[in-house]
Design a protein around this motif. Sequence first.
Motif, PDB file in Angstrom:
ATOM      1  N   ALA A   1       0.826  -1.208   0.000  1.00  0.00           N
ATOM      2  CA  ALA A   1       0.000   0.000   0.000  1.00  0.00           C
ATOM      3  C   ALA A   1       0.864   1.262   0.000  1.00  0.00           C
ATOM      4  CB  ALA A   1      -0.933  -0.013   1.205  1.00  0.00           C
ATOM      5  N   LEU A   2       1.907   1.288   0.816  1.00  0.00           N
ATOM      6  CA  LEU A   2       2.799   2.450   0.856  1.00  0.00           C
ATOM      7  C   LEU A   2       3.569   2.613  -0.454  1.00  0.00           C
ATOM      8  CD1 LEU A   2       4.182   2.199   4.488  1.00  0.00           C
ATOM      9  CD2 LEU A   2       2.632   3.930   3.575  1.00  0.00           C
ATOM     10  N   THR A   3       4.018   1.495  -1.024  1.00  0.00           N
ATOM     11  CA  THR A   3       4.752   1.549  -2.283  1.00  0.00           C
ATOM     12  C   THR A   3       3.877   2.110  -3.389  1.00  0.00           C
ATOM     13  OG1 THR A   3       6.095  -0.348  -1.624  1.00  0.00           O
ATOM     14  CG2 THR A   3       6.017   0.172  -3.973  1.00  0.00           C
ATOM     15  N   ILE A   4       2.653   1.640  -3.463  1.00  0.00           N
ATOM     16  CA  ILE A   4       1.738   2.113  -4.498  1.00  0.00           C
ATOM     17  C   ILE A   4       1.421   3.591  -4.300  1.00  0.00           C
ATOM     18  CG2 ILE A   4      -0.648   1.897  -5.308  1.00  0.00           C
ATOM     19  CD1 ILE A   4      -0.243  -1.158  -4.935  1.00  0.00           C
ATOM     20  N   LYS A   5       1.213   4.000  -3.065  1.00  0.00           N
ATOM     21  CA  LYS A   5       0.943   5.413  -2.798  1.00  0.00           C
ATOM     22  C   LYS A   5       2.116   6.284  -3.232  1.00  0.00           C
ATOM     23  CE  LYS A   5      -0.152   8.724   0.857  1.00  0.00           C
ATOM     24  NZ  LYS A   5       0.399   9.776   0.072  1.00  0.00           N
ATOM     25  N   LEU A   6       3.318   5.866  -2.911  1.00  0.00           N
ATOM     26  CA  LEU A   6       4.499   6.654  -3.278  1.00  0.00           C
ATOM     27  C   LEU A   6       4.703   6.706  -4.788  1.00  0.00           C
ATOM     28  CD1 LEU A   6       6.958   5.548  -0.474  1.00  0.00           C
ATOM     29  CD2 LEU A   6       5.861   7.767  -0.747  1.00  0.00           C
ATOM     30  N   ILE A   7       4.465   5.589  -5.470  1.00  0.00           N
ATOM     31  CA  ILE A   7       4.606   5.571  -6.929  1.00  0.00           C
ATOM     32  C   ILE A   7       3.579   6.509  -7.559  1.00  0.00           C
ATOM     33  CG2 ILE A   7       4.302   4.164  -9.002  1.00  0.00           C
ATOM     34  CD1 ILE A   7       5.568   1.835  -7.447  1.00  0.00           C
ATOM     35  N   LYS A   8       2.340   6.460  -7.090  1.00  0.00           N
ATOM     36  CA  LYS A   8       1.299   7.340  -7.638  1.00  0.00           C
ATOM     37  C   LYS A   8       1.602   8.801  -7.354  1.00  0.00           C
ATOM     38  CE  LYS A   8      -2.474   4.033  -7.757  1.00  0.00           C
ATOM     39  NZ  LYS A   8      -3.807   3.681  -7.233  1.00  0.00           N
ATOM     40  N   ASP A   9       2.117   9.093  -6.173  1.00  0.00           N
ATOM     41  CA  ASP A   9       2.497  10.468  -5.839  1.00  0.00           C
ATOM     42  C   ASP A   9       3.614  10.968  -6.756  1.00  0.00           C
ATOM     43  OD1 ASP A   9       0.627  10.514  -3.816  1.00  0.00           O
ATOM     44  OD2 ASP A   9       2.090  10.258  -2.191  1.00  0.00           O
ATOM     45  N   GLU A  10       4.582  10.112  -7.014  1.00  0.00           N
ATOM     46  CA  GLU A  10       5.693  10.493  -7.894  1.00  0.00           C
ATOM     47  C   GLU A  10       5.202  10.708  -9.324  1.00  0.00           C
ATOM     48  OE1 GLU A  10       9.659  11.453  -8.895  1.00  0.00           O
ATOM     49  OE2 GLU A  10       8.640  11.315  -6.972  1.00  0.00           O
ATOM     50  N   MET A  11       4.276   9.859  -9.777  1.00  0.00           N
ATOM     51  CA  MET A  11       3.714  10.022 -11.118  1.00  0.00           C
ATOM     52  C   MET A  11       2.931  11.330 -11.221  1.00  0.00           C
ATOM     53  SD  MET A  11       2.633   6.116 -12.025  1.00  0.00           S
ATOM     54  CE  MET A  11       2.032   6.443 -13.674  1.00  0.00           C
ATOM     55  N   SER A  12       2.208  11.701 -10.184  1.00  0.00           N
ATOM     56  CA  SER A  12       1.476  12.976 -10.161  1.00  0.00           C
ATOM     57  C   SER A  12       2.440  14.156 -10.213  1.00  0.00           C
ATOM     58  CB  SER A  12       0.615  13.071  -8.911  1.00  0.00           C
ATOM     59  OG  SER A  12      -0.374  12.107  -8.918  1.00  0.00           O
ATOM     60  N   TYR A  13       3.531  14.038  -9.478  1.00  0.00           N
ATOM     61  CA  TYR A  13       4.547  15.087  -9.479  1.00  0.00           C
ATOM     62  C   TYR A  13       5.153  15.258 -10.875  1.00  0.00           C
ATOM     63  CZ  TYR A  13       8.902  17.515  -8.414  1.00  0.00           C
ATOM     64  OH  TYR A  13       9.942  18.407  -8.417  1.00  0.00           O
TER      65      TYR A  13
END
Length: 62
Positions: free
Chosen positions: A41-53
């Motif tokens: 869950a944390l990995t997916i959240k961080l990947i999505k946040d980075e993609m948004s950035y």
Amino acid sequence: MITQIGSSASWCDTLKARKEHLGALLKIVDIKPGKTTMVQALTIKLIKDEMSYIESKLKRRP
């Protein structure tokens, strides 16, 4: 050593490639319903946040 990229076109290409790579990583970490771990869950959240950035950076570029 970190080097600066010379042109804005290559910078955009680099960001697009980075976004594609993160998308591929997101598919690898694919979550099945009911089998989610905290690390996933944390990995997916961080990947999505980075993609948004990255998307926001690409939108700001002329």
